[in-house]
Design a protein around this motif. Structure first.
Motif, PDB file in Angstrom:
ATOM      1  N   ASP A  11       0.841  -1.204   0.000  1.00  0.00           N
ATOM      2  CA  ASP A  11       0.000   0.000   0.000  1.00  0.00           C
ATOM      3  C   ASP A  11       0.874   1.250   0.000  1.00  0.00           C
ATOM      4  OD1 ASP A  11      -0.024   1.225   2.981  1.00  0.00           O
ATOM      5  OD2 ASP A  11       0.271  -0.952   3.017  1.00  0.00           O
ATOM      6  N   ARG A  12       0.352   2.331  -0.562  1.00  0.00           N
ATOM      7  CA  ARG A  12       1.157   3.540  -0.797  1.00  0.00           C
ATOM      8  C   ARG A  12       1.782   4.082   0.487  1.00  0.00           C
ATOM      9  NH1 ARG A  12       3.375   4.716  -5.321  1.00  0.00           N
ATOM     10  NH2 ARG A  12       3.730   6.778  -4.462  1.00  0.00           N
ATOM     11  N   ALA A  13       1.014   4.045   1.587  1.00  0.00           N
ATOM     12  CA  ALA A  13       1.545   4.622   2.829  1.00  0.00           C
ATOM     13  C   ALA A  13       2.779   3.834   3.278  1.00  0.00           C
ATOM     14  CB  ALA A  13       0.470   4.615   3.911  1.00  0.00           C
ATOM     15  N   SER A  14       2.697   2.509   3.224  1.00  0.00           N
ATOM     16  CA  SER A  14       3.849   1.705   3.653  1.00  0.00           C
ATOM     17  C   SER A  14       5.012   1.872   2.681  1.00  0.00           C
ATOM     18  CB  SER A  14       3.489   0.220   3.732  1.00  0.00           C
ATOM     19  OG  SER A  14       2.322   0.042   4.478  1.00  0.00           O
ATOM     20  N   LEU A  15       4.673   2.010   1.395  1.00  0.00           N
ATOM     21  CA  LEU A  15       5.723   2.192   0.398  1.00  0.00           C
ATOM     22  C   LEU A  15       6.472   3.503   0.662  1.00  0.00           C
ATOM     23  CD1 LEU A  15       7.066   1.064  -2.140  1.00  0.00           C
ATOM     24  CD2 LEU A  15       5.218   2.021  -3.515  1.00  0.00           C
ATOM     25  N   ARG A  16       5.716   4.532   0.983  1.00  0.00           N
ATOM     26  CA  ARG A  16       6.341   5.830   1.250  1.00  0.00           C
ATOM     27  C   ARG A  16       7.201   5.780   2.517  1.00  0.00           C
ATOM     28  NH1 ARG A  16       4.726  10.253  -1.464  1.00  0.00           N
ATOM     29  NH2 ARG A  16       4.909  11.616   0.352  1.00  0.00           N
ATOM     30  N   GLN A  17       6.705   5.028   3.494  1.00  0.00           N
ATOM     31  CA  GLN A  17       7.474   4.882   4.728  1.00  0.00           C
ATOM     32  C   GLN A  17       8.811   4.173   4.455  1.00  0.00           C
ATOM     33  OE1 GLN A  17       4.985   2.848   7.450  1.00  0.00           O
ATOM     34  NE2 GLN A  17       5.378   4.308   9.096  1.00  0.00           N
ATOM     35  N   MET A 255       4.887   2.806 -17.696  1.00  0.00           N
ATOM     36  CA  MET A 255       5.845   1.829 -17.168  1.00  0.00           C
ATOM     37  C   MET A 255       5.936   1.959 -15.656  1.00  0.00           C
ATOM     38  SD  MET A 255       8.803   2.478 -20.038  1.00  0.00           S
ATOM     39  CE  MET A 255       8.748   4.262 -19.921  1.00  0.00           C
ATOM     40  N   HIS A 256       5.675   0.874 -14.938  1.00  0.00           N
ATOM     41  CA  HIS A 256       5.792   0.887 -13.477  1.00  0.00           C
ATOM     42  C   HIS A 256       7.250   1.107 -13.092  1.00  0.00           C
ATOM     43  CE1 HIS A 256       1.723  -0.415 -12.510  1.00  0.00           C
ATOM     44  NE2 HIS A 256       1.793  -1.223 -13.552  1.00  0.00           N
ATOM     45  N   LEU A 257       7.481   2.136 -12.297  1.00  0.00           N
ATOM     46  CA  LEU A 257       8.832   2.402 -11.815  1.00  0.00           C
ATOM     47  C   LEU A 257       8.960   1.816 -10.415  1.00  0.00           C
ATOM     48  CD1 LEU A 257      11.166   5.166 -12.376  1.00  0.00           C
ATOM     49  CD2 LEU A 257      10.497   4.978  -9.999  1.00  0.00           C
ATOM     50  N   TRP A 258       9.957   1.025 -10.177  1.00  0.00           N
ATOM     51  CA  TRP A 258      10.063   0.311  -8.895  1.00  0.00           C
ATOM     52  C   TRP A 258      10.444   1.280  -7.790  1.00  0.00           C
ATOM     53  CZ3 TRP A 258       7.158  -3.438  -9.630  1.00  0.00           C
ATOM     54  CH2 TRP A 258       7.195  -4.202 -10.785  1.00  0.00           C
ATOM     55  N   GLU A 259       9.392   1.752  -7.106  1.00  0.00           N
ATOM     56  CA  GLU A 259       9.595   2.855  -6.164  1.00  0.00           C
ATOM     57  C   GLU A 259      10.223   2.429  -4.840  1.00  0.00           C
ATOM     58  OE1 GLU A 259       6.761   6.300  -6.377  1.00  0.00           O
ATOM     59  OE2 GLU A 259       5.412   4.718  -7.069  1.00  0.00           O
ATOM     60  N   GLU A 309      -3.434   7.997 -12.469  1.00  0.00           N
ATOM     61  CA  GLU A 309      -4.377   7.005 -11.919  1.00  0.00           C
ATOM     62  C   GLU A 309      -3.651   5.737 -11.494  1.00  0.00           C
ATOM     63  OE1 GLU A 309      -4.895   7.185 -15.734  1.00  0.00           O
ATOM     64  OE2 GLU A 309      -5.047   9.283 -15.107  1.00  0.00           O
ATOM     65  N   PRO A 310      -4.249   5.008 -10.515  1.00  0.00           N
ATOM     66  CA  PRO A 310      -3.689   3.700 -10.170  1.00  0.00           C
ATOM     67  C   PRO A 310      -3.880   2.723 -11.327  1.00  0.00           C
ATOM     68  CG  PRO A 310      -5.582   4.247  -8.750  1.00  0.00           C
ATOM     69  CD  PRO A 310      -5.413   5.385  -9.703  1.00  0.00           C
ATOM     70  N   HIS A 317       3.156   0.697  -7.549  1.00  0.00           N
ATOM     71  CA  HIS A 317       4.291   1.521  -7.992  1.00  0.00           C
ATOM     72  C   HIS A 317       3.837   2.333  -9.200  1.00  0.00           C
ATOM     73  CE1 HIS A 317       7.318  -0.960  -5.638  1.00  0.00           C
ATOM     74  NE2 HIS A 317       6.169  -1.581  -5.471  1.00  0.00           N
ATOM     75  N   ARG A 318       4.061   3.650  -9.132  1.00  0.00           N
ATOM     76  CA  ARG A 318       3.486   4.526 -10.155  1.00  0.00           C
ATOM     77  C   ARG A 318       4.121   4.300 -11.531  1.00  0.00           C
ATOM     78  NH1 ARG A 318       4.146  10.185  -7.484  1.00  0.00           N
ATOM     79  NH2 ARG A 318       6.004   9.102  -6.756  1.00  0.00           N
ATOM     80  N   ARG A 319       3.369   4.735 -12.547  1.00  0.00           N
ATOM     81  CA  ARG A 319       3.821   4.516 -13.929  1.00  0.00           C
ATOM     82  C   ARG A 319       4.347   5.800 -14.562  1.00  0.00           C
ATOM     83  NH1 ARG A 319      -1.728   2.511 -16.064  1.00  0.00           N
ATOM     84  NH2 ARG A 319      -2.343   3.829 -14.309  1.00  0.00           N
TER      85      ARG A 319
END
Ligand code: DLL
Length: 430
Positions: A11-17, A255-259, A309-310, A317-319
């Protein structure tokens, strides 16, 4: 079709953390180990403890390719030379190459990210992966090679060129996937046509991973049609391990960038200021896991935007949108700013146009676009060719706002390079 479901759908919050934790660790490490960054921090009166939130990334200095060259060969290393395992280089148009070191962990991470990319498109253990990128100092072939092996594919290290040999390998080992530049893919399609090979009937190809150079949607369609494959866009750069940075999923829309490995920003290429999500600008990347050569806010010069958009595939991971070109590829002809991509877009939308083109700048400011014809456009009628030439001139004029000369040339007559295509020859004496 996930290689690592948990991380790809985090999830985005955990990814950002996770990003923040890794950013802070990276900043602490470069402040300790890399004198180049230590000096930059002290000039900016910046301490690692100032990075308390992701938005604080903006307080960090940019790193440019000039910084990499100035610190050649090993000035930016954050580990001892004993802890490096591999060297790649990337040559620009001028001067010294950039030297990129990998630690054992960096090699493993790069393979892991490439494995994610391939599996995301449906590649599995049984695939036969013909790698038509250049092996050697260029990251393109070797880094993806490790990823495909990790997935369990049979990897054929074919390298580029030698189309006869490529075809033989494809036929004898029933290759199902290729990794290739768009320019060589188009050239190879022409070669198959000249041999009377129908890829759908004679070959087992299903997927092509196409990247290392900019190309348009029409070029994608041409490659898909000519090779009978699904084309997935593949983006990367040597400074960030090479291929495997961002890749299309089955939806082929960005393209999904591996954030979890790269922190992305889109900035105004002139001012360096951040742009609102969805706007086109320069991609800036910070490595979050690189051990041997971490880079802060690296100016890629690539022009793209984030797809806001998701994605329906479920990855968080955003595109990135297709790369529009590089800010340093921009040509100025008679005062007008032109990207070679704009020219490709016009040419590849015309069915009468073949597979290759070349932009030549001469004299005081003359632009000539040499355009290969499609095989089928040769009907012996001169007036048809004149008509086509005029049509190309007027469409180009509408797109680039200046009137180029157009020269139609026979299919297969323009030079093809084995590595990256050279699209522009600038002989101007200005
Ligand atoms: O080209 C890495 C790579 C190899 C990517 C194979 C994909 C496949 P460099 O030689 O350092 O590394 O060149 C990086 O190439 O900054 C872009 O300008 C351009 N580029 C790479 N992939 C794409 C793409 C490799 N899919 C530079 N679309 C980047 C547009 C691309 N441009």
């Amino acid at each position: 079709m996930f290689w690592d479901h948990a991380i790809e759908t985090l999830d985005r919050a955990s990814l950002r953390q996770l990003q923040l934790k890794r950013l802070q660790a990276t900043v602490r490490r470069v402040a300790r180990k890399v004198s180049f960054y230590r000096e930059q921090f002290s000039q900016a009166r910046l301490r690692p403890s100032h990075i308390g939130a992701l938005a604080d990334v903006r307080r960090l200095p940019f790193t440019t390719s000039a910084d990499l060259r100035a610190n050649y060969p090993s000035g930016l290393l954050a580990v001892g030379l004993d802890d490096t395992l591999r060297l790649h280089t990337s040559s620009g148009t001028t001067g010294k190459p950039k030297a990129l070191f990998f630690s054992r962990q960096d090699v493993a991470n790069a393979a892991e990210l490439c494995a994610r990319c391939l599996v995301m498109t449906g590649v599995t253990r049984g695939d036969v992966f013909q790698n038509m990128m250049t092996y050697g100092l260029f990251t393109g072939a070797l880094v993806m090679h490790y990823g495909a092996e990790k997935v369990g594919c049979l990897v054929i290290p074919a390298g580029p060129g030698n189309s006869e040999k490529q075809l033989l390998l494809m036929l004898d080992f029933r290759s199902t996937a290729v990794h290739v530049t768009p320019s060589y893919a188009l050239y190879f399609a022409g070669f198959l046509e000249s041999k009377g090979i129908d890829p759908r009937r004679d070959l087992a190809l299903r997927r092509a991973f196409v990247g290392a150079e900019p190309y348009t949607e029409d070029t994608r369609r041409k490659i898909e049609q000519a090779l009978g494959v699904d084309v997935f866009n593949s983006y990367g750069l040597s400074e960030m391990n090479g291929p495997g940075v961002a890749f299309e999923c089955e939806h082929k829309h960005g393209m999904h960038l591996w954030e979890d490995h790269y922190l992305l920003e889109i900035v105004d290429p002139q001012t360096g200021e951040p742009l609102p999500e969805g706007e086109y600008g320069e991609l800036v990347l910070t490595t979050l896991c690189r051990e041997a050569m971490p880079l802060l806010r690296y100016r890629t010069r690539d022009i793209t935007a984030v797809v806001p958009e998701p994605c329906p595939c479920g990855r968080t991971h955003r595109r990135l949108q297709r790369i529009r070109g590089r800010s340093d590829d921009m040509l100025i002809v008679r005062g007008v700013n032109i990207y070679p991509q704009q020219i490709e877009q016009v040419l590849m939308s015309l069915p009468q146009v073949g597979r290759n083109y070349l932009i030549v700048l001469d004299g005081l400011d003359e632009m000539t676009v040499k355009v290969e014809l499609a095989q089928t456009s040769f009907d012996g009628q001169v007036e048809h060719l004149v008509h086509l030439e005029n049509e190309i001139v007027s469409r180009l004029r509408a797109e680039i706002l200046t009137r180029p000369k157009v020269e139609l040339v026979p299919p297969g007559s323009l030079p093809v390079s084995e590595g990256k295509a050279r699209r522009v020859i600038d002989n101007r004496k200005l």
